[in-house]
Design a protein around this motif. Structure first.
Motif, short mmCIF file in Angstrom:
data_model
loop_
_atom_site.label_atom_id
_atom_site.label_comp_id
_atom_site.label_asym_id
_atom_site.label_seq_id
_atom_site.Cartn_x
_atom_site.Cartn_y
_atom_site.Cartn_z
N THR A 1 0.83 -1.21 0.00
CA THR A 1 0.00 0.00 0.00
C THR A 1 0.86 1.26 0.00
O THR A 1 0.57 2.23 -0.71
CB THR A 1 -0.93 0.00 1.22
OG1 THR A 1 -1.68 -1.21 1.24
CG2 THR A 1 -1.87 1.18 1.19
N VAL A 2 1.94 1.25 0.80
CA VAL A 2 2.84 2.41 0.83
C VAL A 2 3.47 2.63 -0.55
O VAL A 2 3.58 3.76 -1.04
CB VAL A 2 3.94 2.20 1.90
CG1 VAL A 2 5.02 3.27 1.78
CG2 VAL A 2 3.32 2.24 3.29
N CYS A 3 3.89 1.55 -1.21
CA CYS A 3 4.51 1.67 -2.53
C CYS A 3 3.52 2.17 -3.58
O CYS A 3 3.91 2.86 -4.53
CB CYS A 3 5.07 0.32 -2.97
SG CYS A 3 6.44 -0.27 -1.94
N VAL A 4 2.26 1.84 -3.43
CA VAL A 4 1.24 2.31 -4.38
C VAL A 4 0.96 3.79 -4.19
O VAL A 4 0.82 4.55 -5.17
CB VAL A 4 -0.07 1.49 -4.22
CG1 VAL A 4 -1.21 2.14 -5.00
CG2 VAL A 4 0.15 0.07 -4.70
N ARG A 5 0.92 4.24 -2.96
CA ARG A 5 0.42 5.58 -2.68
C ARG A 5 1.51 6.62 -2.46
O ARG A 5 1.19 7.80 -2.34
CB ARG A 5 -0.50 5.54 -1.45
CG ARG A 5 -1.78 4.75 -1.70
CD ARG A 5 -2.63 4.67 -0.46
NE ARG A 5 -3.93 4.11 -0.77
CZ ARG A 5 -5.02 4.83 -1.05
NH1 ARG A 5 -4.94 6.15 -1.05
NH2 ARG A 5 -6.17 4.24 -1.33
N HIS A 6 2.77 6.22 -2.38
CA HIS A 6 3.83 7.18 -2.11
C HIS A 6 4.91 7.11 -3.20
O HIS A 6 5.03 6.09 -3.89
CB HIS A 6 4.46 6.93 -0.74
CG HIS A 6 3.55 7.31 0.40
ND1 HIS A 6 3.47 8.60 0.89
CD2 HIS A 6 2.68 6.57 1.13
CE1 HIS A 6 2.60 8.63 1.88
NE2 HIS A 6 2.11 7.41 2.05
#
Length: 412
Positions: A102-107
């Motif tokens: 999720t962090v890699c998708v959104r940041h």
């Protein structure tokens, strides 16, 4: 089968919070099932602290969309404590991988790499502290899983960004198209408003003059009264025809045959060939008008012909309203590179036309629309004059309005 999968995917995409609940519950169940004591085996029970940390290391997935970094941090610390206390996660740590994804998708990529590195280092340290049976193997597996989560997450994030940019571009194009359409509608309304002004102003002025004349001579000169009423009847019929044509423009899907023309054919816009009828209408209203045409006639586009006609109509209407007892002259001169239309009256002005009135402003706007020039002002001595100069399509410079080429016809 594919239809079921597609329906399930659509349901999950349309209900993100429901998806997060499923992920949190699934990760929690897996981590609880895989929890084992130090050097224990699958299914071997352990203490409550291990189960508590396993739950705490998965439940924050409920907030992964709103707080991705905070969710990853909380899960990493919980699982770090879990492994540092010597417990085993035989089924792995799916919650940490989901949070990292999720962090890699959104940041951005730097933030994603920093978060992945911190999570991996925390896991490695906790494994060493907890004295795992095979710390090297656990670290390698964690490295592979972390790398896969970063690669998949960044790919999904890039795709989502491209889709968002494409959607934004489509929305922008749609707004631009809508704005252009609204602008076109506004311009068309201005043209129709100008047409309505010209039609109503001209015909009502003629009707007003003839009605006053008929009232004045009603008892003394019945023939003049009858002639004035005939002019009023003809003018109203012509005005209604023009208004009907303009209103048909506002309702284009349906059009009915015109009884006075061919079936199913609209009456065309007035042009230079209608100047003779216009002059005749003004004569019937009581102002003698002489029509002069010189030069070699040329076929102009309908828009330029309508422009010249409306300027002549407005100018002669002003003669009716403001010049009092007078005569007028309507000249149409075909030059080599442009057309000149001149309307002149030779009487004293009873009232001066308003220079800021819609009629004069409309004439200037019509002339500018086709690259023309219009001159409005008093003549030396008495009278008033309006001169319109329109360039032919693809013509060069404008020649003087006083350079006719050939003498043409004269009508009175």
């Amino acid at each position: 089968m594919s239809a079921i999968i597609a329906r399930l995917r659509h349901t999950l995409d349309s209900r993100p919070h429901f998806t997060d609940v499923l992920l949190a519950v699934g990760a929690t169940v897996l981590q609880l099932l895989g929890t084992a004591p130090h050097n224990g085996n699958f299914g071997q029970p352990t203490d409550a602290a291990a189960y508590g940390l396993a739950i705490l290391g998965a439940a924050p997935l409920l907030l992964r969309r709103r707080f991705p970094l905070s969710t990853l941090t909380l899960i990493t610390l919980s699982m770090g404590a879990f492994y540092a206390m010597g417990y085993r996660g035989i089924l792995g740590q799916p919650a940490a991988l989901i949070a990292l994804y999720t962090v890699c998708v959104r940041h951005p990529l730097p933030t994603a790499l920093t978060a992945a590195g911190a999570s991996l280092v925390t896991f490695d340290i906790s494994v060493l502290i907890g004295r795992s049976e095979s710390p090297i193997g656990d670290m390698v597996i964690a490295l592979v899983q972390t790398t896969a989560a970063v690669v998949i997450g960044r790919s999904a994030g890039s795709r989502s960004q491209r889709l968002a940019e494409a959607a934004e571009k489509a929305d922008r194009i749609e707004r631009e198209v809508q704005l252009e359409a609204e602008q076109a509608v506004a311009e068309e309304r201005l043209l129709i408003a100008r047409e309505l002004h010209d039609v109503v102003s001209h015909h009502l002025s003629v009707i007003s003059v003839q009605a006053n004349l008929a009232r004045y001579v009603l008892d003394s000169t019945p023939e003049t009264t009858r002639s004035a009423l005939d002019t009023i009847a003809g003018t109203t019929t012509e005005a209604l025809d023009e208004l009907r044509r303009l209103l048909r423009v506002l309702r284009p899907p349906r059009y009915e045959p015109d009884e006075e023309t061919e079936p199913g054919v609209y009456r065309p816009q007035p042009g230079l060939s209608d100047l003779s009828a216009l002059a005749s209408t003004i004569r019937d209203a009581g102002v003698p008008v002489e029509l002069l045409v010189s030069g070699t006639a040329r076929q102009l586009p309908p828009g330029q012909q309508l422009c010249a006609y409306r300027v002549a109509q407005e100018a002669l209407t002003n003669v009716l309203k403001h010049a009092g007892t007078t005569t007028a002259e309507l000249c149409l001169i075909y030059h080599k590179e442009n057309l000149t239309l001149r309307v002149t009256d030779f009487g004293e002005r009873v009232t001066a036309p308003n220079p800021a009135g819609h009629g004069l402003i409309g004439m200037r706007e019509r002339a500018e629309m086709y690259g023309g020039v219009i001159e409005i002002g008093r003549r030396p001595g008495v009278g008033f004059e309006i001169i319109l100069t329109l360039p032919y399509p693809h013509a060069g410079h404008l020649v003087s309005a006083n350079e006719p080429e050939e003498v043409g016809e004269r009508t009175e």
